[in-house]
Motif scaffolding. Sequence first.
Motif, PDB file in Angstrom:
ATOM      1  N   GLY A 213       0.826  -1.201   0.000  1.00 22.17           N
ATOM      2  CA  GLY A 213       0.000   0.000   0.000  1.00 22.17           C
ATOM      3  C   GLY A 213       0.859   1.249   0.000  1.00 22.17           C
TER       4      GLY A 213
ATOM      5  N   HIS B 269      -2.602  -0.702  -3.893  1.00 22.48           N
ATOM      6  CA  HIS B 269      -2.725  -1.703  -2.830  1.00 22.48           C
ATOM      7  C   HIS B 269      -2.916  -3.059  -3.502  1.00 22.48           C
ATOM      8  N   ASN B 270      -2.264  -4.081  -2.955  1.00 18.32           N
ATOM      9  CA  ASN B 270      -2.278  -5.412  -3.580  1.00 18.32           C
ATOM     10  C   ASN B 270      -1.798  -5.357  -5.024  1.00 18.32           C
TER      11      ASN B 270
ATOM     12  N   TYR C  72      -8.108   6.361   2.869  1.00 14.39           N
ATOM     13  CA  TYR C  72      -7.592   5.037   2.495  1.00 14.39           C
ATOM     14  C   TYR C  72      -7.329   4.177   3.725  1.00 14.39           C
TER      15      TYR C  72
ATOM     16  N   VAL D 135      -4.258   0.979   5.059  1.00 14.13           N
ATOM     17  CA  VAL D 135      -2.988   1.425   4.469  1.00 14.13           C
ATOM     18  C   VAL D 135      -3.287   2.730   3.720  1.00 14.13           C
ATOM     19  N   PRO D 136      -2.296   3.472   3.210  1.00 13.31           N
ATOM     20  CA  PRO D 136      -0.948   3.026   2.867  1.00 13.31           C
ATOM     21  C   PRO D 136       0.058   3.182   4.011  1.00 13.31           C
TER      22      PRO D 136
END
Length: 211
Positions: A96, A113-114, A200, A206-207
Amino acid sequence: VMKAVSRIGVPSDRRIIHPLPIGYIVDEKDGVTDPIGMVGSRLGVLTNLITGITSTLENYNRVLETAGLDVDNCITVYQLLAESLVVLSEGEKQKGVLLLDIGAEVTQSSFFHNEWLMDADHIMVGGDTISRDIANYFKITYPEAEKLKKGNGHAFPGAVSKEASVNTSSSSITSMELSEVIEARLWDIIDWVKEKLESYRTEFGVPESVV
């Protein structure tokens, strides 16, 4: 399934540049990051569609053709996605990360993310905005304000000597005054980034970093 996404209808004045997956659904199970090897009867995908104005994309192609490039072998890539390939590692995008690009007229952000581009946004504040603030506040020309910003500007007034001064075409100003004008506009960007991070983190946890 991604080919089906590419056929989704968009307004006639826009064209799909990238259909970007942000998660898969196998039968009723969502939140799947990689469906390969799974067994199911129905596969769905959550997608972010990156689109562009058709006329603008066509004008870009004409410029490339005028430059002697083969447009058929050129790939249109979303700017923030291209930047991420250069400055971010796969590990950062997996855990993230928020990527910032502070330009002349606009500051852009992209959240990964991911390893997927989950969101992108912008604010109409950039380096030129700060230069215009300096020009207006001290009543000088834009070129002079730009020169002051680059040569004598500082984002943290507390780090500037209170005795230091800078001469302009119309008067003498303190370095502290110049830094305060710059800092005031930068807080617009900082506050916006803080809002993005809070959003987020609430949704994804995250990030972990900002680049």
